[in-house]
Structures are given as C-alpha cells and as structure tokens.
Design an enzyme around this catalytic site. Structure first.
Site, PDB file in Angstrom:
ATOM      1  N   HIS A   1       0.889  -1.229   0.071  1.00 36.46           N
ATOM      2  CA  HIS A   1       0.248  -0.019   0.029  1.00 36.46           C
ATOM      3  C   HIS A   1       0.963   1.219  -0.116  1.00 36.46           C
ATOM      4  O   HIS A   1       2.096   1.285   0.180  1.00 36.46           O
ATOM      5  CB  HIS A   1      -0.922   0.073   1.376  1.00 36.46           C
ATOM      6  CG  HIS A   1      -0.163   0.383   2.486  1.00 36.46           C
ATOM      7  ND1 HIS A   1       0.767  -1.009   3.156  1.00 36.46           N
ATOM      8  CD2 HIS A   1       0.070   1.335   3.153  1.00 36.46           C
ATOM      9  CE1 HIS A   1       1.078  -0.523   4.205  1.00 36.46           C
ATOM     10  NE2 HIS A   1       1.063   0.794   4.317  1.00 36.46           N
TER      11      HIS A   1
ATOM     12  N   ARG B   1       7.851  -8.963  15.499  1.00 34.26           N
ATOM     13  CA  ARG B   1       8.318  -7.742  14.931  1.00 34.26           C
ATOM     14  C   ARG B   1       7.293  -6.447  15.342  1.00 34.26           C
ATOM     15  O   ARG B   1       6.148  -6.800  15.465  1.00 34.26           O
ATOM     16  CB  ARG B   1       8.492  -7.623  13.258  1.00 34.26           C
ATOM     17  CG  ARG B   1       8.971  -6.177  12.823  1.00 34.26           C
ATOM     18  CD  ARG B   1       9.211  -6.362  11.438  1.00 34.26           C
ATOM     19  NE  ARG B   1       9.710  -5.090  11.049  1.00 34.26           N
ATOM     20  CZ  ARG B   1       8.570  -4.117  10.696  1.00 34.26           C
ATOM     21  NH1 ARG B   1       7.495  -4.391  10.455  1.00 34.26           N
ATOM     22  NH2 ARG B   1       9.062  -2.840  10.127  1.00 34.26           N
TER      23      ARG B   1
ATOM     24  N   HIS C   1       4.668   0.109  -0.003  1.00 35.60           N
ATOM     25  CA  HIS C   1       5.648  -0.500   0.735  1.00 35.60           C
ATOM     26  C   HIS C   1       4.502  -1.716   1.490  1.00 35.60           C
ATOM     27  O   HIS C   1       3.436  -1.708   1.091  1.00 35.60           O
ATOM     28  CB  HIS C   1       6.183   0.246   1.892  1.00 35.60           C
ATOM     29  CG  HIS C   1       5.178   1.236   2.624  1.00 35.60           C
ATOM     30  ND1 HIS C   1       4.831   2.215   2.253  1.00 35.60           N
ATOM     31  CD2 HIS C   1       4.802   0.935   4.043  1.00 35.60           C
ATOM     32  CE1 HIS C   1       3.843   2.714   2.939  1.00 35.60           C
ATOM     33  NE2 HIS C   1       3.877   2.182   4.059  1.00 35.60           N
TER      34      HIS C   1
ATOM     35  N   ASP D   1       0.824   5.101   1.937  1.00 33.62           N
ATOM     36  CA  ASP D   1      -0.089   5.918   2.905  1.00 33.62           C
ATOM     37  C   ASP D   1      -0.634   6.983   2.336  1.00 33.62           C
ATOM     38  O   ASP D   1       0.079   7.735   1.668  1.00 33.62           O
ATOM     39  CB  ASP D   1       1.212   6.113   4.207  1.00 33.62           C
ATOM     40  CG  ASP D   1       1.681   5.063   4.747  1.00 33.62           C
ATOM     41  OD1 ASP D   1       1.347   3.921   4.627  1.00 33.62           O
ATOM     42  OD2 ASP D   1       2.909   5.261   5.408  1.00 33.62           O
TER      43      ASP D   1
HETATM   44  C1  OGA Z   1       1.755   1.203   8.145  1.00 31.82           C
HETATM   45  C2  OGA Z   1       3.229   0.550   7.788  1.00 31.82           C
HETATM   46  C3  OGA Z   1       5.069  -0.458   8.207  1.00 31.82           C
HETATM   47  C4  OGA Z   1       5.590  -1.544   9.330  1.00 31.82           C
HETATM   48  O1  OGA Z   1       1.397   1.195   9.389  1.00 31.82           O
HETATM   49  O2  OGA Z   1       1.226   1.953   7.375  1.00 31.82           O
HETATM   50  O3  OGA Z   1       3.195   0.621   6.412  1.00 31.82           O
HETATM   51  O4  OGA Z   1       6.836  -1.776   9.025  1.00 31.82           O
HETATM   52  N1  OGA Z   1       3.727  -0.174   8.536  1.00 31.82           N
HETATM   53  O5  OGA Z   1       4.823  -1.771  10.228  1.00 31.82           O
HETATM   54 NI    NI Z   2       2.139   2.087   5.567  1.00 33.39          NI
END
Ligand code: OGA
Ligand code: NI
Length: 367
Positions: free
Chosen positions: A232, A299, A289, A234
């Site tokens: 996605h 994680r 990403h 942001d």
């Molecule tokens: C988000 C995202 C990345 C992560 O919350 O929008 O892309 O590393 N998180 O959790």
């Molecule tokens: Ni994100």
C-alpha cells in the site's frame, strides 16, 4: 471547529463484504488457509529481490550541509529513506517499543476491551486495509488519534498514565520531526515557506492532524506464504516509522522489485505519502511498501501518520505546475482523499487524476 481525524473516519466507514476479526495468533501453530497468500490474493505478492546491494538511503540529519540534497535525492529515487541523528531521544524510542510490546502481549480478551469501534479510528484491530483483501494478514494493530486515555484505561486500569505520557511525548517529538522533514522534502523541490499558506503564519503546520499506528507482527509458522501488511501507499503527507530491530518492511523500487529495509538501531524510516505526491504534481511518488513476517522473531513498528488539517485543499503547488506540466490531480481535502482511498485503495491517486485531455488542461489555466 476543525474536523478531526476521528470525524473523518466516522464519515468514511469501510463497508466490508466480510468484516475481519482480530485473531489470537498464539493459538495458531499452522498457517490456516485464510492466512495463506498467493499471487491470486495480491498481484504484488512476489518475493523480495535477494542480495540487492543498494538499500534505502540513510540520511544523517545532523549534517545540515548534505541533508537537504540527500533527502531530495532519496525522495526522487525511492520515495523513502532512513534518518539518523533525527533529534528524537533514543530512550523515547525504547519507551514506545516497550509500550507496544506491553500492549500486544496482553491476553486477547484485554486487547478486545479496547477494540476499534466499527465507525471509529482509535483502538485495537486488524489493519484498515484488510477490507480490500480476501486473505487475512499476519498482524495486529492499535491506532491512536487524539487522547489515548480512554483506551489505555481499559488496557491498563492501574498504569495507564505512564503509557499515556509516553504517547504524549512521542507525539510531540514526532510532530517536530515531521514538520522539519516536510520542509526538507518540499525545499528539495524549490518550494519555500511562503508557497504554502495552509502551513500557517509560522510555517509550522499548526492544526495539522496525525495518527499513531502501533503494529505487531507475531512469529509465523510459514512466513513465505503469509503477509504481514499488504502492499500500500500511505494516505499521508509523509510517515515516520520506528521499527524494532527485526527486518520485515519492504519498499518497492521500480525496476528492482521489493527491497527489504534493514533495521538500523536508533534510526527512523520516512516515506512519502499520497498527499506529497499530489502537492509535488507527481514529481515525488508515494512509496509502495509492505511488511513480510518471520518464523523466529516477532516484529513491532510504530507509524506516525502525518497529514494536513483535514479540511485544507491539497492540490499541485502552483510553483510545480506550468503549461507544459499541467496539474495532474484535482484539489482534494485530506478528508475527501481518505474517502477516495476507502473506495479505490491503491487506485485512489488515479481516481483523482485530471484527464489528460486538452480541454481540461486549458480549463485549469483559464486560457
Ligand atoms: C503502516 C505501515 C509498516 C511497518 O502502518 O502503514 O506501513 O513496518 N507499517 O509496520
Ligand atoms: Ni504504510
């Protein structure tokens, strides 16, 4: 009264064919079918490019001479970068990770007490983008917009103030950093403080809105077939992400595919969001990403989702528009854009794109 993010999400509840429920991951020793992803579930499911030497640029923000051009270059080539010497106290990063671990370690029934209401934004639950996929993601999240008090009281009846203080300090530090980064990025495009009226008389984006997204990616029995958080962009101006010392975040680089962002202790990841994409008239691209998961280590990550005041019109900046580079996007408020994203997801930018046909362009320039 300015519209708050909470109002915005209330106005745009996501209507799901099937409402995903948060899961108790500890009870799952095998990957259930409902969590097993293939290309059919996400065209962008392909594995990361292995052994790729180039990785996300790292910018030392204390180096004032080079930071601006390094940020500019990173935004043009990746739409994302990591920052070191960013001014956010390192003990605060430890504190927010501690908070996140404490929260997600709570037994499921305690977390469900603070579940995100159906038409709300804050609270415990699955990723908001879950509604666009048939398969479930191997993650759980907690979103905060506005005061955490009510939710934290439910999670930690006796210790909530301690956790609220961490959030308050984290928000203050992130806001300061996000403002600075926004001007660095805009500066790299030749945009100056006078060019953005809605940044306010002190150019400090007073009244800007933000949300904090805590994410947990539990250990996973079959990480290669699971998805932590699907691809996605942001819907922000930019996002500042703290990641615990476990890899998982991947950024898509055109021509190269998915590349893992190696965690650097004490650093923060910054990615361009859709609203800077629009403001820059497409000169900068919001970074696509996603997050993959691990078999042996959980994680944690904390995203600071930074945007403008919800009712401000965001449109390609006049300085970045000309008869040969006409505006690619029509003006939208953040509020409106979130609605578009809730309907069109990864096609939201195309949905607000101005038609390439000549009449439209002439119309916009009024000639
Ligand atoms: C988000 C995202 C990345 C992560 O919350 O929008 O892309 O590393 N998180 O959790
Ligand atoms: Ni994100």
């Amino acid at each position: 009264m300015p519209t708050t993010l909470t109002d915005v999400f209330r106005a745009h509840p996501i209507h799901l064919p099937r409402s995903p429920q948060p899961h108790d991951f500890t009870s799952l020793c095998e990957l259930p079918d409902s969590f097993t992803w293939t290309h059919k579930d996400d065209l962008l499911f392909s594995a990361a490019t292995p052994d790729y030497a180039d990785s996300l640029p790292v910018v030392d923000l204390s180096d004032h001479d080079s930071a601006a051009s390094a940020v500019g270059h990173a935004c043009m080539t990746w739409g994302a970068f990591q920052v070191t010497n960013h001014g956010v106290p390192l003990p605060l990063l430890d504190d927010i990770e501690f908070l996140s671990r404490s929260l997600f370690q709570l037994p499921p029934h305690r977390k469900f007490k603070a579940a995100r209401p159906e038409n709300g934004i804050s609270g415990y639950g699955v990723a908001r983008i879950a509604s666009f996929f048939h398969k479930q993601m191997w993650s759980e999240g907690f979103t905060l917009a506005g005061s955490p008090l009510d939710h934290f009281r439910k999670l930690w009846p006796r210790h909530h103030l301690r956790y609220c203080n961490i959030i308050k300090e984290y928000e203050e530090q992130m806001q300061k950093l996000a403002r600075r980064l926004t001007w660095l990025v805009l500066g790299s495009l030749g945009v100056t403080e006078g060019d953005i009226k809605w940044a306010g008389p002190n150019s400090d984006f007073n009244g800007a809105q933000a949300a904090i997204q805590l994410n947990h990616y539990p250990v996973c029995p079959e990480p290669d077939r699971a998805m932590g958080l699907a691809a996605h962009t942001d819907s922000t101006l930019l996002t500042v992400l703290y990641q615990s010392n476990t890899a998982g975040l991947q950024v898509f680089k055109d021509g190269f595919g998915w590349l893992t962002v190696p965690p650097i202790p004490g650093s923060l990841v910054v990615n361009i969001g859709d609203l800077l994409h629009i403001l820059s008239n497409g000169r900068l691209s919001s970074a696509l990403h996603r997050v993959r998961v691990n078999q042996d280590r959980p994680r944690f990550s904390v995203a600071y989702l930074w945007g403008p005041q919800a009712d401000v019109q965001i449109s390609p900046l006049p300085k970045l528009v000309s008869p040969v580079k006409p505006p690619l996007y029509r003006p939208v408020t953040w509020k409106e854009y979130l609605g578009t994203k809730a309907t069109h997801f990864n096609n939201a930018l195309s949905a607000i794109r101005v038609d390439d046909n000549k009449n439209n362009v002439v119309g916009i320039f009024g000639s």
